[in-house]
Design an enzyme around this catalytic site. Sequence first.
Site, PDB file in Angstrom:
ATOM      1  N   ARG A  53       0.799  -1.216   0.000  1.00  0.00           N
ATOM      2  CA  ARG A  53       0.000   0.000   0.000  1.00  0.00           C
ATOM      3  C   ARG A  53       0.837   1.275   0.000  1.00  0.00           C
ATOM      4  O   ARG A  53       0.604   2.181  -0.793  1.00  0.00           O
ATOM      5  CB  ARG A  53      -0.947  -0.003   1.207  1.00  0.00           C
ATOM      6  CG  ARG A  53      -2.288  -0.633   0.954  1.00  0.00           C
ATOM      7  CD  ARG A  53      -2.864  -1.216   2.223  1.00  0.00           C
ATOM      8  NE  ARG A  53      -2.023  -2.308   2.691  1.00  0.00           N
ATOM      9  CZ  ARG A  53      -2.132  -3.557   2.228  1.00  0.00           C
ATOM     10  NH1 ARG A  53      -3.038  -3.844   1.334  1.00  0.00           N
ATOM     11  NH2 ARG A  53      -1.339  -4.512   2.672  1.00  0.00           N
ATOM     12  N   THR A  54       1.814   1.351   0.903  1.00  0.00           N
ATOM     13  CA  THR A  54       2.561   2.603   1.020  1.00  0.00           C
ATOM     14  C   THR A  54       3.350   2.892  -0.249  1.00  0.00           C
ATOM     15  O   THR A  54       3.319   4.010  -0.777  1.00  0.00           O
ATOM     16  CB  THR A  54       3.506   2.557   2.232  1.00  0.00           C
ATOM     17  OG1 THR A  54       2.745   2.309   3.411  1.00  0.00           O
ATOM     18  CG2 THR A  54       4.242   3.874   2.391  1.00  0.00           C
ATOM     19  N   LYS A  82      25.957  -4.610  -1.913  1.00  0.00           N
ATOM     20  CA  LYS A  82      27.418  -4.554  -2.022  1.00  0.00           C
ATOM     21  C   LYS A  82      28.049  -3.921  -0.788  1.00  0.00           C
ATOM     22  O   LYS A  82      29.266  -3.759  -0.725  1.00  0.00           O
ATOM     23  CB  LYS A  82      27.816  -3.750  -3.265  1.00  0.00           C
ATOM     24  CG  LYS A  82      27.268  -4.308  -4.573  1.00  0.00           C
ATOM     25  CD  LYS A  82      27.603  -3.387  -5.740  1.00  0.00           C
ATOM     26  CE  LYS A  82      26.981  -3.880  -7.033  1.00  0.00           C
ATOM     27  NZ  LYS A  82      27.274  -2.962  -8.167  1.00  0.00           N
ATOM     28  N   ARG A 103      11.309   3.747   2.967  1.00  0.00           N
ATOM     29  CA  ARG A 103      10.912   2.879   4.079  1.00  0.00           C
ATOM     30  C   ARG A 103      12.112   2.029   4.460  1.00  0.00           C
ATOM     31  O   ARG A 103      12.836   1.539   3.601  1.00  0.00           O
ATOM     32  CB  ARG A 103       9.737   1.987   3.706  1.00  0.00           C
ATOM     33  CG  ARG A 103       9.498   0.869   4.731  1.00  0.00           C
ATOM     34  CD  ARG A 103       8.179   0.178   4.557  1.00  0.00           C
ATOM     35  NE  ARG A 103       7.089   1.019   5.041  1.00  0.00           N
ATOM     36  CZ  ARG A 103       5.839   0.600   5.155  1.00  0.00           C
ATOM     37  NH1 ARG A 103       5.512  -0.633   4.831  1.00  0.00           N
ATOM     38  NH2 ARG A 103       4.904   1.417   5.589  1.00  0.00           N
ATOM     39  N   HIS A 131       5.646   6.600  11.230  1.00  0.00           N
ATOM     40  CA  HIS A 131       5.074   6.414   9.886  1.00  0.00           C
ATOM     41  C   HIS A 131       4.225   7.657   9.593  1.00  0.00           C
ATOM     42  O   HIS A 131       3.003   7.598   9.561  1.00  0.00           O
ATOM     43  CB  HIS A 131       4.228   5.154   9.854  1.00  0.00           C
ATOM     44  CG  HIS A 131       3.878   4.669   8.478  1.00  0.00           C
ATOM     45  ND1 HIS A 131       4.164   5.383   7.331  1.00  0.00           N
ATOM     46  CD2 HIS A 131       3.254   3.542   8.060  1.00  0.00           C
ATOM     47  CE1 HIS A 131       3.736   4.713   6.287  1.00  0.00           C
ATOM     48  NE2 HIS A 131       3.185   3.587   6.711  1.00  0.00           N
TER      49      HIS A 131
END
Length: 304
Positions: A53-54, A82, A103, A131
């Site tokens: 969703r986000t 890496k 995120r 959030h």
Amino acid sequence: MKNKHLVKPDDFTVEEIDSIIELGMQIKQNPREYIKVCEGYLMATLFYEPSTRTRLSFESAMSRLGGKIIGFSDPNASSVSKGESLEDTITTVSKYVDIIAMRHPQSGAAQQAASVSSVPFINAGDGGNQHPTQTLTDLLTIKSCMKRLDNLTIGMCGDLKYGRTVHSLAKAMSRYKNIKFVFISPEELKMPEYVLNDLGDTQFIETNSLDDSIAELDILYMTRIQRERFEDRDEYERLKDVYILDSKKMENAKSDMIVMHPLPRVNEISTDVDIDSRAMYFEQAQYGMYVRMALIMKLLGISK
């Protein structure tokens, strides 16, 4: 607000948040009036943790504004695999784009990233910490449904210990007048002390009973018991179904109470609640796209 970062909700004043909510409501009413306002702008979506969703909400928001998106949804497909540091990734990416949304599973990573970003940075969730764009989503949902952001009794139910959405929303709503919180959770998943300390003079009670609390609520904010936050699998199994909202419980709620949930849900809201007009969680997801459109415009300094 142009060129500001959003790491946590209180990075913005109440007036700035209200202006984002107002713009989000205008976009919702006439979305086609905004389809080219970000033409020529580029957003990076950097998702170090799985999200549906986000991530899609951010990408839909920028696309609907006429901008373009680059980024990754799997850090193993980037130079992170890496051994590149977060700071080096953000410093480099900010040379390519006009705005970044990230995120990350580690609490505090968003502040770390924002400190080196030369373009507006948006925290799309950092571990169990914050959030803030979900908070903006929640505020737009509440304002649209209840027509106000004050004089409300808000129940938050489920995982209040690890749930970054309820941490951010509680802090944000405590800035409005005459708010009362009812925190509903088992003892093991209570709201953290540091969140309670940030509520100032806002009234709250803590309980483990949804049945005893639901009748007084204007808003019931359900949360998922998050398996990924538990180190002890047995504890998760014991707690995962402790609260299940169903149509029977809804009979005791106010006729104008709304049910919210940041999604995804598992078992905490029965599907028989979906047909109840008070169930707002899928509309809430749509509001998230509109408020992110508004936020992008504000941080880029773009007017219609």
